[in-house]
Design a protein around this motif. Structure first.
Motif, PDB file in Angstrom:
ATOM      1  N   LEU A 152      -8.042   9.494 -11.335  1.00 35.31           N
ATOM      2  CA  LEU A 152      -7.856   8.054 -11.142  1.00 35.31           C
ATOM      3  C   LEU A 152      -8.237   7.782  -9.683  1.00 35.31           C
ATOM      4  N   VAL A 153      -8.515   6.570  -9.460  1.00 32.68           N
ATOM      5  CA  VAL A 153      -9.185   5.872  -8.079  1.00 32.68           C
ATOM      6  C   VAL A 153      -8.339   4.706  -8.135  1.00 32.68           C
ATOM      7  N   ILE A 154      -7.545   4.306  -6.993  1.00 29.31           N
ATOM      8  CA  ILE A 154      -6.852   3.034  -6.628  1.00 29.31           C
ATOM      9  C   ILE A 154      -7.776   2.175  -5.795  1.00 29.31           C
ATOM     10  N   VAL A 155      -7.866   0.915  -6.688  1.00 25.64           N
ATOM     11  CA  VAL A 155      -8.636  -0.048  -5.986  1.00 25.64           C
ATOM     12  C   VAL A 155      -7.810  -1.341  -5.572  1.00 25.64           C
ATOM     13  N   ASP A 156      -7.741  -1.555  -4.282  1.00 21.75           N
ATOM     14  CA  ASP A 156      -7.217  -3.024  -3.724  1.00 21.75           C
ATOM     15  C   ASP A 156      -8.065  -3.756  -3.222  1.00 21.75           C
ATOM     16  N   TYR A 157      -8.051  -5.096  -3.644  1.00 23.44           N
ATOM     17  CA  TYR A 157      -8.756  -5.985  -3.146  1.00 23.44           C
ATOM     18  C   TYR A 157      -8.431  -6.719  -2.137  1.00 23.44           C
ATOM     19  N   LYS A 158      -9.189  -7.127  -1.141  1.00 24.61           N
ATOM     20  CA  LYS A 158      -8.799  -7.640   0.166  1.00 24.61           C
ATOM     21  C   LYS A 158      -9.711  -8.729   0.436  1.00 24.61           C
ATOM     22  N   THR A 159      -8.959  -9.889   1.098  1.00 20.52           N
ATOM     23  CA  THR A 159      -9.801 -11.118   1.257  1.00 20.52           C
ATOM     24  C   THR A 159      -9.433 -11.669   2.572  1.00 20.52           C
ATOM     25  N   GLY A 160      -8.885 -10.955   3.346  1.00 20.35           N
ATOM     26  CA  GLY A 160      -8.391 -11.151   4.738  1.00 20.35           C
ATOM     27  C   GLY A 160      -9.415 -11.569   5.928  1.00 20.35           C
ATOM     28  N   ARG A 161      -9.274 -12.201   6.961  1.00 17.86           N
ATOM     29  CA  ARG A 161     -10.341 -12.492   7.825  1.00 17.86           C
ATOM     30  C   ARG A 161     -10.935 -11.229   8.698  1.00 17.86           C
ATOM     31  N   HIS A 162     -10.110 -10.038   8.606  1.00 21.21           N
ATOM     32  CA  HIS A 162     -10.692  -9.015   9.308  1.00 21.21           C
ATOM     33  C   HIS A 162     -11.269  -7.949   8.517  1.00 21.21           C
ATOM     34  N   ALA A 163     -12.315  -7.517   8.930  1.00 26.63           N
ATOM     35  CA  ALA A 163     -12.919  -6.130   8.373  1.00 26.63           C
ATOM     36  C   ALA A 163     -11.888  -5.068   8.209  1.00 26.63           C
ATOM     37  N   LEU A 164     -12.205  -3.815   7.296  1.00 32.74           N
ATOM     38  CA  LEU A 164     -10.862  -2.807   7.347  1.00 32.74           C
ATOM     39  C   LEU A 164     -11.772  -1.661   7.521  1.00 32.74           C
ATOM     40  N   THR A 165     -11.024  -0.702   7.926  1.00 27.59           N
ATOM     41  CA  THR A 165     -11.631   0.608   8.306  1.00 27.59           C
ATOM     42  C   THR A 165     -11.052   1.959   7.384  1.00 27.59           C
ATOM     43  N   VAL A 166     -11.569   2.853   7.657  1.00 30.43           N
ATOM     44  CA  VAL A 166     -10.884   4.139   6.826  1.00 30.43           C
ATOM     45  C   VAL A 166      -9.487   4.405   7.280  1.00 30.43           C
ATOM     46  N   ASP A 167      -9.307   3.968   8.519  1.00 30.37           N
ATOM     47  CA  ASP A 167      -7.801   4.314   8.934  1.00 30.37           C
ATOM     48  C   ASP A 167      -6.642   3.312   8.326  1.00 30.37           C
ATOM     49  N   ASP A 168      -7.421   2.184   7.874  1.00 32.43           N
ATOM     50  CA  ASP A 168      -6.418   1.301   7.033  1.00 32.43           C
ATOM     51  C   ASP A 168      -6.199   1.821   5.900  1.00 32.43           C
ATOM     52  N   ALA A 169      -7.118   2.392   5.007  1.00 35.33           N
ATOM     53  CA  ALA A 169      -6.836   3.151   3.882  1.00 35.33           C
ATOM     54  C   ALA A 169      -5.753   4.032   3.977  1.00 35.33           C
ATOM     55  N   ARG A 170      -6.415   5.029   4.875  1.00 32.61           N
ATOM     56  CA  ARG A 170      -5.323   6.195   5.302  1.00 32.61           C
ATOM     57  C   ARG A 170      -4.206   5.927   5.348  1.00 32.61           C
ATOM     58  N   GLY A 171      -3.869   5.049   6.254  1.00 24.71           N
ATOM     59  CA  GLY A 171      -2.478   4.464   6.817  1.00 24.71           C
ATOM     60  C   GLY A 171      -1.620   3.604   5.653  1.00 24.71           C
ATOM     61  N   SER A 172      -2.331   3.203   4.832  1.00 26.32           N
ATOM     62  CA  SER A 172      -1.394   2.377   3.913  1.00 26.32           C
ATOM     63  C   SER A 172      -0.489   2.897   2.952  1.00 26.32           C
ATOM     64  N   GLN A 173       0.663   2.759   3.159  1.00 21.14           N
ATOM     65  CA  GLN A 173       1.667   3.426   2.245  1.00 21.14           C
ATOM     66  C   GLN A 173       1.759   2.849   1.176  1.00 21.14           C
ATOM     67  N   ALA A 174       1.471   1.758   0.893  1.00 22.81           N
ATOM     68  CA  ALA A 174       1.399   0.909  -0.502  1.00 22.81           C
ATOM     69  C   ALA A 174       0.446   1.750  -1.192  1.00 22.81           C
ATOM     70  N   LEU A 175      -0.997   2.103  -0.743  1.00 23.80           N
ATOM     71  CA  LEU A 175      -2.000   2.655  -1.584  1.00 23.80           C
ATOM     72  C   LEU A 175      -1.499   3.929  -1.996  1.00 23.80           C
ATOM     73  N   ALA A 176      -0.703   4.745  -0.887  1.00 20.35           N
ATOM     74  CA  ALA A 176      -0.454   6.131  -1.351  1.00 20.35           C
ATOM     75  C   ALA A 176       0.587   6.252  -2.310  1.00 20.35           C
ATOM     76  N   LEU A 177       1.735   5.231  -2.214  1.00 21.68           N
ATOM     77  CA  LEU A 177       2.568   5.140  -3.276  1.00 21.68           C
ATOM     78  C   LEU A 177       2.149   4.897  -4.644  1.00 21.68           C
ATOM     79  N   TYR A 178       1.110   3.950  -4.584  1.00 20.80           N
ATOM     80  CA  TYR A 178       0.321   3.670  -5.772  1.00 20.80           C
ATOM     81  C   TYR A 178      -0.208   4.990  -6.542  1.00 20.80           C
ATOM     82  N   ALA A 179      -0.849   5.621  -5.551  1.00 19.77           N
ATOM     83  CA  ALA A 179      -1.469   6.834  -5.954  1.00 19.77           C
ATOM     84  C   ALA A 179      -0.748   7.787  -6.733  1.00 19.77           C
TER      85      ALA A 179
END
Length: 279
Positions: A152-179
């Protein structure tokens, strides 16, 4: 004999605290906002719509509706049509400004779907997932869950004004709990999480280990202990201002409960509902 085997039938089992990533984020940002959102009854009035939230909701809803269609109907043109069908002007300065950002959303979803293998059949779209740990039940709704090579792969759509990085994915508590929750709910391995930033067309991904997921769970459990203790003490008659103090800062500008919080009003200026849009 039962006591010798380690069973204690006199102790009540510990009640697990149900948390979502949004609840944990609200608690971390401001305990007072957490109290107003989840505990106060009646809940204080919320502020009006923000244009950037409207924009994000439209894009999310359009992509959800796209995957509700048969695979041969999931074209870029259909995605744009769904943006128009889902569109609202809530929070925008006027219809002219709303039209400008609707056109941007058109381009985002057109480009995104053009680069996407629309023949895939996600195993979950806006799927609710849940898992218990030793102290909490972590749950929430995932934008999309793909199945790739048996995982399984968790996909989260983002539309904010700032570009995102690998650190954003790694540090996201929400994505980790979803996984973890997807792994438990769908009974398949899940370690990869992805942030799909539509304005830039980029994907920021991270492959978790059991250790990295465990660190996120530990932090979530610590926060759940704190908010659960504060809630129980409040129910027992504790002072809400002491148990749920305001945590002021820039976030007070866009807090839903700003009108009911003098501390927040003093901490940050008010903004127009369209001020958080990318220029």
């Amino acid at each position: 004999m039962q006591e010798q085997l380690g069973f204690d039938f006199g102790a009540m089992p510990r009640k697990l605290v149900r948390v979502t990533p949004s609840k944990l984020a609200n608690w971390a940002d401001c305990p007072r906002r957490y109290r107003m959102a989840y505990l106060d009854r009646p809940s204080p009035p919320r502020g009006g719509a923000w244009a950037h939230n409207t924009l994000g909701a439209v894009v999310h809803n359009a992509l959800k509706a796209l995957f509700d269609l048969p695979a041969d109907k999931r074209s870029p043109e259909q995605a744009v049509a769904l943006v128009h069908r889902q569109w609202k002007n809530d929070g925008f300065r006027d219809q002219e400004q709303a039209a400008v950002y609707r056109e941007r959303a058109d381009g985002w979803v057109r480009d995104y779907v053009s680069d996407l293998d629309t023949s895939i059949e996600p195993v979950g779209v806006e799927r609710w997932v849940s898992t218990p740990t030793s102290k909490i039940v972590a749950e929430g709704r995932v934008d999309r869950i793909d199945l790739r090579d048996g995982e399984l792969v968790i996909v989260d759509y983002k539309t904010g004004r700032h570009a995102l990085t690998v650190d954003d994915a790694r540090g996201s508590q929400a994505l980790a709990l979803y996984a973890l929750a997807a792994r438990r709910t769908l009974r398949k391995p899940c370690t990869r999480v992805e942030l799909h930033h539509l304005p830039t067309g980029t994907v920021s991904a991270w492959d978790h280990t059991d250790e990295s997921l465990g660190r996120h769970v530990s932090r979530a459990e610590e926060a759940a202990d704190e908010l659960s203790l504060a809630t129980d003490t409040l129910t027992a008659g504790g002072d809400p201002e002491i148990l749920f103090p305001p945590r002021t800062g820039r976030q007070c500008t866009w807090c839903d409960f700003r009108r009911s919080c003098p501390d927040g009003q003093q901490a940050a200026p008010s903004l127009d509902p369209w001020a958080m849009l990318a220029p």
